[in-house]
Scaffold this active site. Structure first.
Site, PDB file in Angstrom:
ATOM      1  N   ASN A  13      45.966  39.577  36.242  1.00 25.26           N
ATOM      2  CA  ASN A  13      46.501  39.090  37.515  1.00 25.26           C
ATOM      3  C   ASN A  13      47.005  37.678  37.253  1.00 25.26           C
ATOM      4  O   ASN A  13      46.216  36.747  37.147  1.00 25.26           O
ATOM      5  CB  ASN A  13      45.399  39.101  38.583  1.00 25.26           C
ATOM      6  CG  ASN A  13      45.871  38.476  39.886  1.00 25.26           C
ATOM      7  OD1 ASN A  13      47.059  38.174  40.057  1.00 25.26           O
ATOM      8  ND2 ASN A  13      44.943  38.265  40.820  1.00 25.26           N
ATOM      9  N   LYS A  32      48.584  35.736  39.135  1.00 25.55           N
ATOM     10  CA  LYS A  32      48.584  34.876  40.327  1.00 25.55           C
ATOM     11  C   LYS A  32      49.936  34.142  40.417  1.00 25.55           C
ATOM     12  O   LYS A  32      50.947  34.709  40.009  1.00 25.55           O
ATOM     13  CB  LYS A  32      47.368  33.947  40.313  1.00 25.55           C
ATOM     14  CG  LYS A  32      46.070  34.761  40.097  1.00 25.55           C
ATOM     15  CD  LYS A  32      44.823  33.994  40.355  1.00 25.55           C
ATOM     16  CE  LYS A  32      43.616  34.902  40.125  1.00 25.55           C
ATOM     17  NZ  LYS A  32      42.355  34.270  40.416  1.00 25.55           N
ATOM     18  N   HIS A  35      43.071  40.971  47.395  1.00 22.89           N
ATOM     19  CA  HIS A  35      42.455  39.940  46.544  1.00 22.89           C
ATOM     20  C   HIS A  35      41.795  38.882  47.432  1.00 22.89           C
ATOM     21  O   HIS A  35      42.309  38.564  48.505  1.00 22.89           O
ATOM     22  CB  HIS A  35      43.520  39.302  45.644  1.00 22.89           C
ATOM     23  CG  HIS A  35      42.914  38.463  44.574  1.00 22.89           C
ATOM     24  ND1 HIS A  35      42.481  37.180  44.809  1.00 22.89           N
ATOM     25  CD2 HIS A  35      42.611  38.739  43.291  1.00 22.89           C
ATOM     26  CE1 HIS A  35      41.947  36.698  43.688  1.00 22.89           C
ATOM     27  NE2 HIS A  35      42.015  37.620  42.755  1.00 22.89           N
ATOM     28  N   GLU A  39      41.754  35.793  47.282  1.00 22.73           N
ATOM     29  CA  GLU A  39      42.618  34.647  47.611  1.00 22.73           C
ATOM     30  C   GLU A  39      43.524  34.989  48.790  1.00 22.73           C
ATOM     31  O   GLU A  39      43.830  34.128  49.615  1.00 22.73           O
ATOM     32  CB  GLU A  39      43.432  34.224  46.369  1.00 22.73           C
ATOM     33  CG  GLU A  39      42.533  33.507  45.363  1.00 22.73           C
ATOM     34  CD  GLU A  39      42.943  33.672  43.910  1.00 22.73           C
ATOM     35  OE1 GLU A  39      44.083  34.089  43.632  1.00 22.73           O
ATOM     36  OE2 GLU A  39      42.097  33.388  43.033  1.00 22.73           O
ATOM     37  N   GLU A  93      35.137  41.724  42.445  1.00 25.19           N
ATOM     38  CA  GLU A  93      35.360  40.331  42.074  1.00 25.19           C
ATOM     39  C   GLU A  93      34.497  39.427  42.951  1.00 25.19           C
ATOM     40  O   GLU A  93      34.893  39.100  44.088  1.00 25.19           O
ATOM     41  CB  GLU A  93      36.833  39.958  42.272  1.00 25.19           C
ATOM     42  CG  GLU A  93      37.788  40.753  41.427  1.00 25.19           C
ATOM     43  CD  GLU A  93      39.070  39.971  41.123  1.00 25.19           C
ATOM     44  OE1 GLU A  93      39.347  39.761  39.946  1.00 25.19           O
ATOM     45  OE2 GLU A  93      39.743  39.546  42.067  1.00 25.19           O
ATOM     46  N   GLY A  98      37.794  31.961  38.790  1.00 20.40           N
ATOM     47  CA  GLY A  98      38.373  30.683  38.382  1.00 20.40           C
ATOM     48  C   GLY A  98      37.361  29.569  38.227  1.00 20.40           C
ATOM     49  O   GLY A  98      37.724  28.399  38.126  1.00 20.40           O
ATOM     50  N   SER A 132      36.304  35.261  36.029  1.00 17.46           N
ATOM     51  CA  SER A 132      36.031  34.535  34.785  1.00 17.46           C
ATOM     52  C   SER A 132      35.702  35.454  33.616  1.00 17.46           C
ATOM     53  O   SER A 132      34.908  35.095  32.744  1.00 17.46           O
ATOM     54  CB  SER A 132      34.928  33.492  34.990  1.00 17.46           C
ATOM     55  OG  SER A 132      35.344  32.523  35.943  1.00 17.46           O
TER      56      SER A 132
HETATM   57  P1  13P Z   1      39.755  34.409  36.796  1.00 15.71           P
HETATM   58  O1  13P Z   1      39.699  35.392  35.652  1.00 15.71           O
HETATM   59  O2  13P Z   1      40.717  33.284  36.562  1.00 15.71           O
HETATM   60  O3  13P Z   1      38.407  33.972  37.235  1.00 15.71           O
HETATM   61  O4  13P Z   1      40.401  35.215  38.041  1.00 15.71           O
HETATM   62  C1  13P Z   1      39.882  36.455  38.344  1.00 15.71           C
HETATM   63  C2  13P Z   1      40.738  37.059  39.372  1.00 15.71           C
HETATM   64  O5  13P Z   1      40.785  36.595  40.489  1.00 15.71           O
HETATM   65  C3  13P Z   1      41.542  38.229  38.994  1.00 15.71           C
HETATM   66  O6  13P Z   1      42.107  38.834  40.106  1.00 15.71           O
END
Ligand code: 13P
Length: 255
Positions: A13, A15, A99, A101, A171, A177, A217
């Site tokens: 992903n 982002k 997601h 976010e 997740e 992150g 992560s």
């Molecule tokens: P990270 O791997 O940067 O923690 O992000 C995970 C994520 O949100 C994947 O959709």
């Protein structure tokens, strides 16, 4: 170790990262490191504007193309939105919905996650539905409850015939992150709860066949342990998917 014969799915992903020219370079960097690996499915979920370039760059490779969101209406006056048929025509095969976010910053609810998932599935896309608890929910001991509720609501009115195109990504929000990962056992336990919810709704065989990813992560160092767990069938990778060397290590671990 996993006893199920199911292909793992490793999805990046990206982002809001990578311009089209950077996307082209990143895909070629990833492909040069993983070509010939056939033991798992590999997906890159890119920003909308990178889709045409990424479709060309992934053509003829083992890398499949994904998007990061989709609107639930087919067309009309929805300024700034992208429909499932638009994605499909551009060569997209997968789309992430729900997601954390998007839930946190863009008003996504369990209801809109469900509507997006249905629209994408009806258009013939594969969906990666994200669920996961916040830190305060984990600390309050309600992780199972939260994740079960999100899973049930996301799958509302989705017929069993479409379940082969559904992936669920667990997740934990506090792990995204932050460099903090759920322990292998904790992640496995929650993925097991998700599988039990799916089993209750669709039966054991659908639940067994369902790909459940862990995300939060996941990186080149911790991927092996997580991917060896019985209930974890892949990864949804943020930061490490932008680094070809690290992403290739994760793909290798899923072979
Ligand atoms: P990270 O791997 O940067 O923690 O992000 C995970 C994520 O949100 C994947 O959709």
């Amino acid at each position: 170790m996993s006893t199920r014969k199911k292909r793992k799915v490793i999805a990046g992903n990206w982002k809001m990262n990578m311009t089209p020219s950077e996307a082209k370079e990143l895909i070629s960097g990833i492909y040069s490191r993983i070509k010939g690996k056939k033991g798992c499915d590999v997906v890159v979920c890119v920003p909308f504007v990178d889709i045409p370039v990424a479709a060309a760059a992934t053509k003829g490779t083992i890398i499949k193309l994904g998007a990061q969101n989709v609107h639930f209406e087919q067309k009309g006056a929805y300024t700034g939105e992208i429909s499932a048929s638009m994605l499909k025509e551009c060569g997209v095969q997968y789309v992430i919905v729900g997601h954390s976010e998007r839930r946190e910053y863009f008003g996504e609810t369990d209801e809109t996650v469900n509507k997006r998932a249905k629209a994408a599935l009806e258009a013939g896309l594969n969906v990666i539905i994200c669920v996961g608890e916040k830190l305060e929910e984990r600390e309050a001991g309600i992780t199972g409850e939260v994740v079960s509720r999100q899973t049930k609501l996301a799958l509302q009115d989705i017929p069993v015939t479409m379940m082969q195109n559904v992936i669920i990504a667990y997740e934990p929000v506090w792990a995204i992150g932050t460099g903090k990962t759920a322990s292998n056992e904790d992640a496995d336990e929650v993925c097991g709860i998700i599988r039990a919810v799916v089993s209750g709704k669709y039966g054991k065989s659908v639940a067994r066949g369902l790909v459940i990813q862990y995300g939060g992560s996941m990186n080149a160092k911790n991927c092996e342990g997580l991917l060896a767990m019985n209930n974890i069938d892949g990864g949804l990778i943020g930061g490490a998917s932008l680094k070809p060397d690290d992403f290739a290590v994760i793909v290798n671990a899923a072979q």
